[in-house]
Design an enzyme around this catalytic site. Structure first.
Site, short mmCIF file in Angstrom:
data_model
loop_
_atom_site.label_atom_id
_atom_site.label_comp_id
_atom_site.label_asym_id
_atom_site.label_seq_id
_atom_site.Cartn_x
_atom_site.Cartn_y
_atom_site.Cartn_z
N LYS A 125 24.05 37.98 75.42
CA LYS A 125 23.50 37.00 76.36
C LYS A 125 23.20 37.72 77.66
O LYS A 125 23.97 38.60 78.06
CB LYS A 125 24.48 35.85 76.62
CG LYS A 125 23.96 34.86 77.68
CD LYS A 125 24.77 33.58 77.74
CE LYS A 125 26.04 33.66 78.53
NZ LYS A 125 25.86 34.04 79.96
N GLU A 193 22.88 26.14 82.99
CA GLU A 193 24.10 25.96 83.80
C GLU A 193 23.79 25.26 85.11
O GLU A 193 22.89 25.67 85.86
CB GLU A 193 24.75 27.34 84.06
CG GLU A 193 26.01 27.21 84.92
CD GLU A 193 26.92 28.43 84.91
OE1 GLU A 193 26.65 29.39 84.14
OE2 GLU A 193 27.91 28.42 85.66
O1 KIV Z 1 30.41 34.07 81.47
C1 KIV Z 1 30.49 32.96 80.93
O2 KIV Z 1 31.56 32.49 80.53
C2 KIV Z 1 29.25 32.19 80.78
C3 KIV Z 1 29.35 30.77 80.33
C4 KIV Z 1 30.01 29.94 81.32
C5 KIV Z 1 28.03 30.23 79.92
O3 KIV Z 1 28.21 32.70 81.03
#
Ligand code: KIV
Length: 290
Positions: A125, A193
Site C-alpha cells: 500500500k 481516510e
Molecule cells: O498505517 C496504517 O495503519 C494505515 C491504515 C490506518 C489504513 O494506513
C-alpha cells in the site's frame, strides 16, 4: 536480502485470499480489514479478516513514534515477516514507508519488490492520489498489486497541516480525482481516510474497485481499523471514527497492578509455581515430572 518468502504454505486446505479476490468484492459483502504488527495478533485477526494490513502506523502504535515519518523499510519488513508467520487465510498487504517510493517509479519498484520478496506479502500500500498514479501503474504492470490510500494521508501530515478531514467543500473534487486516478492506474482497492460520508459514497459509486474506509462511511466496500485502537489498548486516544470493541488497556493495567501487589505481598509465586529439589515419584506411569 533473503529471497525466501516468510509466509508458511497454507495448511489444511485453507485457500489464501488474494488481491484479486479483494478486488472482486466490489459492491459485495464488505471487506473486513484490520492492521496487525506481530505474529500472535496476526493469528487472531486472520480468523475473521479478509485483508490484513501491516500499516506504517506500527511506528506510532508499537514504537511510540510521534508520526509515521520515521518508519523505515527495515521496520516494515521485520513486522511484515512477523505477521506473515501468523496468516493463513487473509490477503496480506504491507505499507511502503515514507521516502521509499515517492522519488521515482523505479525507486518504488525496487522497495516494493524487496518488501514482497522478504515478507511474502501479496501487495503493498502506498499513500497519495493523482501524483502517485504513474508509480501505481508502473508497479502493477510489473506484477506488484497496489492498494491506494487517499483523503488523509498521514505521511503528508506536515503538508496537510495536521490529521484533518480531507475533501470538504471545494476540496471534494481533488479527493475524487485522486481515487479515480489510482483506479485507472490499476490499484486493486483504495483506502479512504477521514473523508466526509457523502463524498465517500460518491467515490464508492464512481470507482470500479473496493473502497476501504477509515473515518469514512458504512457505504464503503470495506472497513479498516488499527487493531490497538479497536481493542482499547490506548487509554486516552479515542478518535471519533473508532469503535472500541474491548478495553484491553484497562484489563492489562488491572492485571499488572494485581501482579505487583502479589509480588510485594509474596503471594506470587505460589507453591504450584515453584520447583521441588527432588523429582516426585513417578508412580509407575513413567511420565517425567517438570
Ligand atoms: O498505517 C496504517 O495503519 C494505515 C491504515 C490506518 C489504513 O494506513
Amino acid at each position: 536480502m533473503s529471497a525466501t518468502p516468510q509466509t508458511p504454505a497454507p495448511q489444511g486446505g485453507i485457500r489464501r485470499l488474494t488481491p484479486s479476490d479483494i478486488r472482486a468484492r466490489k459492491g459485495g459483502t464488505p471487506v473486513v480489514c484490520l492492521t496487525a504488527y506481530t505474529t500472535p495478533m496476526a493469528r487472531l485477526v486472520d480468523r475473521e479478516a479478509d485483508l490484513i494490513l501491516v500499516g506504517d502506523s506500527v511506528g506510532m502504535v508499537l514504537h511510540g513514534m510521534p508520526s509515521t515519518l520515521g518508519v523505515t523499510m527495515e521496520m516494515m519488513i521485520l513486522h511484515g515477516q512477523a505477521v506473515a508467520r501468523g496468516v493463513e487465510r487473509a490477503a496480506l498487504v504491507v505499507d511502503m514507508p515514507f521516502g521509499s517510493y515517492e522519488e521515482t517509479p523505479a525507486q518504488a519498484f525496487r522497495n516494493a519488490a524487496r518488501i514482497m520478496a522478504e515478507t511474502g506479502a501479496q501487495a503493498v500500500k502506498l499513500e497519495g492520489g493523482l501524483h502517485m498514479a504513474e508509480t501505481v501503474a508502473f508497479l502493477t504492470a510489473r506484477g506488484i498489486p497496489v492498494m491506494g490510500h487517499v483523503g488523509l494521508t498521514p505521511q503528508s501530515v506536515n503538508a496537510l497541516g495536521g490529521y484533518r478531514v480531507q475533501g470538504r467543500g471545494g476540496d471534494a473534487a481533488r479527493v475524487r480525482a485522486d481515487a479515480a486516478a489510482l483506479t485507472q492506474a490499476g490499484a486493486f482497492a483504495v483506502v479512504l481516510e477521514k473523508v466526509p460520508a457523502a463524498l465517500v459514497d460518491t467515490i464508492t459509486a464512481e470507482i470500479a474497485v473496493p473502497t476501504i474506509g477509515i473515518g469514512a462511511s458504512a457505504g464503503c466496500d470495506g472497513q479498516v481499523l488499527v487493531i490497538d485502537d479497536m481493542l482499547g489498548l490506548f487509554g486516552d486516544f479515542r478518535p471519533k471514527f473508532v469503535r472500541r470493541y474491548a478495553e484491553l488497556g484497562e484489563s492489562a493495567a488491572e492485571a499488572i497492578a494485581r501482579y505487583a501487589a502479589d509480588v510485594q505481598a509474596r503471594r506470587f509465586p505460589a507453591p504450584e509455581h515453584v520447583f521441588a529439589s527432588e523429582l516426585p515419584a513417578t508412580g509407575g506411569s513413567g511420565k517425567a515430572a517438570s
